[in-house]
Design a protein around this motif. Structure first.
Motif, PDB file in Angstrom:
ATOM      1  N   ASP A 140      -2.609 -12.624 -85.388  1.00  0.00           N
ATOM      2  CA  ASP A 140      -2.854 -12.661 -86.822  1.00  0.00           C
ATOM      3  C   ASP A 140      -4.318 -13.018 -87.091  1.00  0.00           C
ATOM      4  O   ASP A 140      -4.768 -14.108 -86.751  1.00  0.00           O
ATOM      5  N   PRO A 141      -5.087 -12.117 -87.719  1.00  0.00           N
ATOM      6  CA  PRO A 141      -6.499 -12.404 -87.975  1.00  0.00           C
ATOM      7  C   PRO A 141      -6.703 -13.533 -88.973  1.00  0.00           C
ATOM      8  O   PRO A 141      -7.692 -14.250 -88.900  1.00  0.00           O
ATOM      9  N   VAL A 142      -5.755 -13.718 -89.887  1.00  0.00           N
ATOM     10  CA  VAL A 142      -5.900 -14.755 -90.905  1.00  0.00           C
ATOM     11  C   VAL A 142      -5.848 -16.140 -90.263  1.00  0.00           C
ATOM     12  O   VAL A 142      -6.653 -17.021 -90.585  1.00  0.00           O
ATOM     13  N   GLU A 143      -4.915 -16.335 -89.337  1.00  0.00           N
ATOM     14  CA  GLU A 143      -4.785 -17.636 -88.665  1.00  0.00           C
ATOM     15  C   GLU A 143      -6.057 -17.981 -87.880  1.00  0.00           C
ATOM     16  O   GLU A 143      -6.524 -19.114 -87.909  1.00  0.00           O
ATOM     17  N   ALA A 144      -6.602 -17.002 -87.174  1.00  0.00           N
ATOM     18  CA  ALA A 144      -7.830 -17.245 -86.411  1.00  0.00           C
ATOM     19  C   ALA A 144      -8.997 -17.551 -87.338  1.00  0.00           C
ATOM     20  O   ALA A 144      -9.795 -18.458 -87.075  1.00  0.00           O
ATOM     21  N   ALA A 145      -9.093 -16.811 -88.436  1.00  0.00           N
ATOM     22  CA  ALA A 145     -10.179 -17.051 -89.402  1.00  0.00           C
ATOM     23  C   ALA A 145     -10.047 -18.441 -90.016  1.00  0.00           C
ATOM     24  O   ALA A 145     -11.047 -19.139 -90.216  1.00  0.00           O
ATOM     25  N   LYS A 146      -8.816 -18.865 -90.289  1.00  0.00           N
ATOM     26  CA  LYS A 146      -8.593 -20.212 -90.830  1.00  0.00           C
ATOM     27  C   LYS A 146      -9.000 -21.270 -89.817  1.00  0.00           C
ATOM     28  O   LYS A 146      -9.617 -22.276 -90.175  1.00  0.00           O
ATOM     29  N   SER A 147      -8.661 -21.054 -88.556  1.00  0.00           N
ATOM     30  CA  SER A 147      -9.036 -22.017 -87.515  1.00  0.00           C
ATOM     31  C   SER A 147     -10.549 -22.144 -87.409  1.00  0.00           C
ATOM     32  O   SER A 147     -11.078 -23.255 -87.309  1.00  0.00           O
ATOM     33  N   LEU A 148     -11.238 -21.014 -87.425  1.00  0.00           N
ATOM     34  CA  LEU A 148     -12.702 -21.046 -87.357  1.00  0.00           C
ATOM     35  C   LEU A 148     -13.297 -21.728 -88.581  1.00  0.00           C
ATOM     36  O   LEU A 148     -14.212 -22.541 -88.474  1.00  0.00           O
ATOM     37  N   ARG A 149     -12.775 -21.401 -89.772  1.00  0.00           N
ATOM     38  CA  ARG A 149     -13.277 -22.010 -91.007  1.00  0.00           C
ATOM     39  C   ARG A 149     -13.069 -23.525 -90.991  1.00  0.00           C
ATOM     40  O   ARG A 149     -13.980 -24.295 -91.295  1.00  0.00           O
ATOM     41  N   ASP A 150     -11.873 -23.955 -90.614  1.00  0.00           N
ATOM     42  CA  ASP A 150     -11.568 -25.384 -90.597  1.00  0.00           C
ATOM     43  C   ASP A 150     -12.423 -26.124 -89.568  1.00  0.00           C
ATOM     44  O   ASP A 150     -12.909 -27.219 -89.819  1.00  0.00           O
ATOM     45  N   PHE A 151     -12.625 -25.495 -88.401  1.00  0.00           N
ATOM     46  CA  PHE A 151     -13.455 -26.127 -87.371  1.00  0.00           C
ATOM     47  C   PHE A 151     -14.902 -26.218 -87.848  1.00  0.00           C
ATOM     48  O   PHE A 151     -15.575 -27.221 -87.625  1.00  0.00           O
ATOM     49  N   ALA A 152     -15.396 -25.165 -88.521  1.00  0.00           N
ATOM     50  CA  ALA A 152     -16.782 -25.168 -89.007  1.00  0.00           C
ATOM     51  C   ALA A 152     -16.984 -26.208 -90.106  1.00  0.00           C
ATOM     52  O   ALA A 152     -18.087 -26.737 -90.257  1.00  0.00           O
ATOM     53  N   ARG A 153     -15.927 -26.533 -90.853  1.00  0.00           N
ATOM     54  CA  ARG A 153     -16.051 -27.579 -91.876  1.00  0.00           C
ATOM     55  C   ARG A 153     -16.305 -28.938 -91.245  1.00  0.00           C
ATOM     56  O   ARG A 153     -17.099 -29.721 -91.751  1.00  0.00           O
ATOM     57  N   THR A 154     -15.613 -29.223 -90.152  1.00  0.00           N
ATOM     58  CA  THR A 154     -15.789 -30.520 -89.499  1.00  0.00           C
ATOM     59  C   THR A 154     -16.951 -30.512 -88.515  1.00  0.00           C
ATOM     60  O   THR A 154     -17.442 -31.574 -88.151  1.00  0.00           O
TER      61      THR A 154
END
Length: 176
Positions: free
Chosen positions: A85-99
């Protein structure tokens, strides 16, 4: 003459490009090994996060028919190859980049289409595939329920009209 290890690396990257639905190019300058491990874990089993050599990646992308990374392969680069799922991976990257603001999402491609970093962020803002499918199923079910009610309405109206006519005939026959 090309070195065998570089030829193998290009072939491996080409296979990753061809087998993935999404590839997200990132710059990881300033991240520690422990942070990179945490990022790999957060991406899950359907994604591989690989630190890549820019020139070899450029060659592999061209061999796979992808031109989404032209001009973006500079500095310390890593690519998240996603098969799920591309959405899940994009969310993981976004969340990691926030922290971890050292992680910069440069761009990517989704099923052959080039994506900017902002488009990947918008992709992360989407709901997951399962939730979207559930919403579609709910909307379809609601539409079917409305259609059934529409089909039943004339029938029930006809029954009520017939009942009213019967009652009126009974009244008239009793009055006469």
């Amino acid at each position: 003459m090309a070195q065998p290890n570089k030829v193998a690396a290009v072939q491996e990257l080409t296979d990753h490009f061809r087998n993935s639905t999404v590839a997200v190019l990132t710059e990881y300058r300033g991240l520690t090994v422990a942070q990179l491990k945490a990022l790999r874990r957060s991406l899950g089993e359907n994604a591989d996060y690989a630190v890549v050599k820019n020139t070899l990646t450029e060659i592999a992308a061209k061999e796979a028919g992808i031109d989404a990374f032209e001009g973006q392969l500079s500095g310390p680069s890593a690519i998240a190859f996603v098969t799920g799922d591309p959405v899940e991976a994009a969310k993981s990257l976004r969340d990691f980049a926030r922290t971890n603001p050292q992680l910069i999402v440069k761009g990517g491609y989704l099923e052959g289409k080039a994506l900017s970093g902002a488009e990947i962020t918008r992709l992360a803002d989407l709901e997951s595939r399962e939730i979207l499918l559930a919403k579609v199923a709910g909307a379809a079910q609601a539409s079917l329920s409305r259609a059934a009610a529409l089909f039943q309405a004339p029938l029930s109206k006809a029954v009520r009209t017939a009942e009213a006519l019967r009652a009126k005939q009974e009244e008239e026959s009793q009055a006469a």
